[in-house]
Design a protein around this motif. Structure first.
Motif, PDB file in Angstrom:
ATOM      1  N   TYR A   9       0.799  -1.270  -0.152  1.00  0.00           N
ATOM      2  CA  TYR A   9       0.065   0.078   0.108  1.00  0.00           C
ATOM      3  C   TYR A   9       0.861   0.933  -0.130  1.00  0.00           C
ATOM      4  O   TYR A   9       0.612   2.253  -0.693  1.00  0.00           O
ATOM      5  N   SER A  10       2.048   1.249   0.809  1.00  0.00           N
ATOM      6  CA  SER A  10       2.968   2.292   0.939  1.00  0.00           C
ATOM      7  C   SER A  10       3.595   2.723  -0.436  1.00  0.00           C
ATOM      8  O   SER A  10       3.730   3.813  -0.893  1.00  0.00           O
ATOM      9  N   GLN A  11       4.012   1.534  -1.161  1.00  0.00           N
ATOM     10  CA  GLN A  11       4.910   1.557  -2.193  1.00  0.00           C
ATOM     11  C   GLN A  11       4.065   2.168  -3.340  1.00  0.00           C
ATOM     12  O   GLN A  11       4.391   2.791  -4.414  1.00  0.00           O
ATOM     13  N   GLY A  12       2.635   1.633  -3.259  1.00  0.00           N
ATOM     14  CA  GLY A  12       1.572   1.916  -4.238  1.00  0.00           C
ATOM     15  C   GLY A  12       1.315   3.504  -4.255  1.00  0.00           C
ATOM     16  O   GLY A  12       0.158   3.979  -5.047  1.00  0.00           O
ATOM     17  N   ILE A  13       1.860   4.267  -3.391  1.00  0.00           N
ATOM     18  CA  ILE A  13       1.346   5.738  -3.300  1.00  0.00           C
ATOM     19  C   ILE A  13       1.804   6.343  -4.700  1.00  0.00           C
ATOM     20  O   ILE A  13       1.242   7.301  -4.977  1.00  0.00           O
ATOM     21  N   SER A  14       2.543   5.870  -5.459  1.00  0.00           N
ATOM     22  CA  SER A  14       2.963   6.314  -6.856  1.00  0.00           C
ATOM     23  C   SER A  14       1.585   6.564  -7.745  1.00  0.00           C
ATOM     24  O   SER A  14       1.458   7.508  -8.538  1.00  0.00           O
ATOM     25  N   LEU A  15       0.609   5.423  -7.366  1.00  0.00           N
ATOM     26  CA  LEU A  15      -0.683   5.821  -8.033  1.00  0.00           C
ATOM     27  C   LEU A  15      -1.209   7.140  -8.037  1.00  0.00           C
ATOM     28  O   LEU A  15      -1.592   7.875  -8.741  1.00  0.00           O
ATOM     29  N   MET A  16      -1.388   7.649  -6.573  1.00  0.00           N
ATOM     30  CA  MET A  16      -2.087   8.862  -6.260  1.00  0.00           C
ATOM     31  C   MET A  16      -1.079  10.079  -6.617  1.00  0.00           C
ATOM     32  O   MET A  16      -1.335  11.003  -6.635  1.00  0.00           O
ATOM     33  N   VAL A  17       0.367   9.727  -6.729  1.00  0.00           N
ATOM     34  CA  VAL A  17       1.255  10.705  -6.914  1.00  0.00           C
ATOM     35  C   VAL A  17       0.926  11.229  -8.455  1.00  0.00           C
ATOM     36  O   VAL A  17       1.095  12.215  -8.870  1.00  0.00           O
ATOM     37  N   PHE A  18       0.717  10.315  -9.262  1.00  0.00           N
ATOM     38  CA  PHE A  18       0.378  10.431 -10.736  1.00  0.00           C
ATOM     39  C   PHE A  18      -0.908  11.369 -10.750  1.00  0.00           C
ATOM     40  O   PHE A  18      -1.005  12.193 -11.561  1.00  0.00           O
ATOM     41  N   ASP A  19      -1.790  10.815  -9.997  1.00  0.00           N
ATOM     42  CA  ASP A  19      -3.188  11.835 -10.058  1.00  0.00           C
ATOM     43  C   ASP A  19      -2.860  13.027  -9.528  1.00  0.00           C
ATOM     44  O   ASP A  19      -3.255  13.998 -10.177  1.00  0.00           O
ATOM     45  N   ALA A  20      -2.035  13.363  -8.631  1.00  0.00           N
ATOM     46  CA  ALA A  20      -1.878  14.611  -8.212  1.00  0.00           C
ATOM     47  C   ALA A  20      -1.104  15.381  -9.194  1.00  0.00           C
ATOM     48  O   ALA A  20      -1.557  16.688  -9.343  1.00  0.00           O
ATOM     49  N   SER A  21      -0.251  14.679  -9.771  1.00  0.00           N
ATOM     50  CA  SER A  21       0.792  15.708 -10.985  1.00  0.00           C
ATOM     51  C   SER A  21      -0.494  16.060 -12.281  1.00  0.00           C
ATOM     52  O   SER A  21       0.015  17.117 -12.722  1.00  0.00           O
ATOM     53  N   MET A  22      -1.449  15.450 -12.254  1.00  0.00           N
ATOM     54  CA  MET A  22      -2.308  15.685 -13.018  1.00  0.00           C
ATOM     55  C   MET A  22      -3.395  16.998 -12.698  1.00  0.00           C
ATOM     56  O   MET A  22      -4.037  17.543 -13.571  1.00  0.00           O
ATOM     57  N   LYS A  23      -3.270  17.209 -11.519  1.00  0.00           N
ATOM     58  CA  LYS A  23      -4.192  18.347 -11.023  1.00  0.00           C
ATOM     59  C   LYS A  23      -3.290  19.665 -11.093  1.00  0.00           C
ATOM     60  O   LYS A  23      -4.048  20.800 -10.812  1.00  0.00           O
ATOM     61  N   ILE A  24      -2.152  19.459 -11.468  1.00  0.00           N
ATOM     62  CA  ILE A  24      -1.345  20.951 -11.535  1.00  0.00           C
ATOM     63  C   ILE A  24      -1.268  21.378 -12.765  1.00  0.00           C
ATOM     64  O   ILE A  24      -0.945  20.508 -13.912  1.00  0.00           O
TER      65      ILE A  24
END
Length: 451
Positions: A299-314
């Motif tokens: 779960y902690s390693q998979g944080i990159s999924l949400m990092v990708f999502d956050a990058s699309m919000k900028i």
């Protein structure tokens, strides 16, 4: 007659992709949100089938590409694995640095990008793989590269000392103290340059055997130092490098169960070490429930999924971040003429600074992902994103096909750990490095010869 040939297997995959791509695009464009729940299972099924068909096609589990896919699975799909092990996890919650939960529509959009990303990477790779296309052979100058390798060893104290200082900083200030540089003004990165030179020479040493013991000793030291500070990435990529080299660039089939049982054991031991002994532990209580421990790890390693999502919000990422990803030394040159803040030199720095400048100044950040690069360089739309994913897979395959030539094998050795970590990193660690490699390994020897 055996009809299950590598080409037949790849053609079958390509046929499946021609059906899947329109299916996922249709769901995306009509915003069929009811499909959001099943999308993670589609992702896991696609990645599993890629690894299975790779093995049938001779792209064994210890090949560069299969190890990259495994890395992609852990960093981008880790949360899906965790959810299967423990259904209490929330797949689409950003719970680090900033906090938010995706709606069904947002989850559908995110997963469409993720699934099409892995499909187009594999599609590009397989089309080049079955074509057998390669880069041209480039002869190498061994005399020059031996001198260059000695120069790299002489420069290595620059980044070794920095690592020792990071360990010292972690002892006194904790893991995040090693990240506080990101809030400062940009300066000429001599340590980074020394690491680049070392990486190029490391590739040559591993292929030719020249000063191999010295390069391996320094490489192992950097891995151990990173582990003490609290970083898992270097030790994981080092294990992958061992599996890859032991299997002769993935051409030698290995015992999958034996090797990955060993890898899994080492992964657990490393994670426990970080949890207890590294300066990233912060006196955490040791988790003894094995399933809970494993699920929390994924779960902690998979944080990159949400990092990708956050990058699309900028939006409106700085031009310097684009240039730095492609042209070596862009930030260093810019810093000679005007003040350059670190947050301007990379997409991930700018994203973190924009989302929460206070946390960023305290050393917190969100890193970046390969998919984020496809998004920002692909004009922030699904078509451009897919084209770049396809081109990445095609170039990856071309490089692998070309490793029968020493020049390209040296490059792959030099790039290996960067490629494996790429799903949760950025192309800025790849493209400038390749340009430096061509300059030092090809252009300089050629110019010296002409002079």
């Amino acid at each position: 007659m055996n009809y299950i040939t590598p080409k037949a297997t790849c053609f079958f995959q390509i046929l499946i992709y021609t059906l899947l791509i329109p299916f996922f695009l249709l769901i995306y464009f009509i915003q069929y949100t009811e499909a959001a729940f099943i999308m993670p299972y589609f992702f896991l099924l696609i990645v599993t089938s890629i690894l299975l068909f790779n093995n049938i096609s001779g792209i064994y589990i210890n090949s560069t590409y299969s190890l990259f896919i495994i890395s992609f699975l852990v960093f981008i799909g880790g949360r899906f694995i965790a959810y299967i092990l423990d259904g209490s996890f929330e797949l689409y919650r950003m719970d680090f640095f900033i906090s938010y939960v995706l709606t069904e529509k947002e989850a559908l959009n995110l997963m469409t990008y993720v699934i099409l990303g892995i499909i187009f990477i594999d599609l590009g790779y397989k089309l080049i793989f079955i074509s057998g296309a390669t880069f041209s052979n480039i002869k190498i100058n061994h005399s020059w590269l031996m001198s260059f390798s000695l120069f790299a060893l002489l420069l290595s104290p620059l980044f070794i000392i920095e690592l020792l200082m990071n360990i010292k900083g972690a002892i006194s200030g904790g893991y995040l103290s090693s990240k506080l540089w990101q809030a400062s003004t940009y300066s000429l990165p001599l340590s980074s340059f020394a690491q680049t030179i070392f990486g190029i020479a490391f590739g040559y040493s591993m292929v030719s055997g020249y000063k191999k013991k010295y390069f391996l000793a320094i490489f192992i030291f950097t891995v151990i130092a990173s582990l003490i500070i609290g970083a898992r990435g270097p030790i994981i990529t080092a294990i992958f490098l061992y599996l890859w080299a032991r299997g002769n660039n993935g051409n030698k089939k290995i015992n999958i169960i034996k090797i990955f049982s060993l890898f899994f054991l080492l992964l657990i031991l490393v994670s426990y070490f970080i949890q207890i002994y590294s300066f990233r532990s912060n006196s955490q209580e040791l988790e003894m429930n094995f399933i809970k421990f494993i699920s929390e790890f994924f779960y902690s390693q998979g944080i990159s999924l949400m990092v990708f999502d956050a990058s699309m919000k900028i939006t409106d990422y700085p031009i310097l971040a684009y240039l730095q990803s492609i042209i070596p030394g862009s930030s260093a040159i810019a810093s000679l003429f005007l003040p350059v803040e670190y947050y301007m030199t990379g997409f991930h720095h700018y994203m973190a600074k924009t989302l929460d400048s206070n946390l960023f100044n305290e050393g917190f950040g969100l890193d970046w992902t390969l998919l984020s690069d496809f998004y920002v360089f692909g004009a922030e739309n699904i078509i451009g994103f897919s084209i770049l994913a396809f081109l990445f897979g095609a170039l990856f395959s071309l490089l692998q096909n070309s490793t029968k030539y020493d020049f390209w094998l040296i490059l792959l050795y030099a790039l290996f750990t960067r490629l494996i970590f790429l799903p949760r990193s950025t192309l800025s660690i790849i493209i400038p490095f390749i340009i430096y490699f061509i300059f030092f390994v090809y252009l300089i020897p050629k110019l010296k010869k002409e002079i």
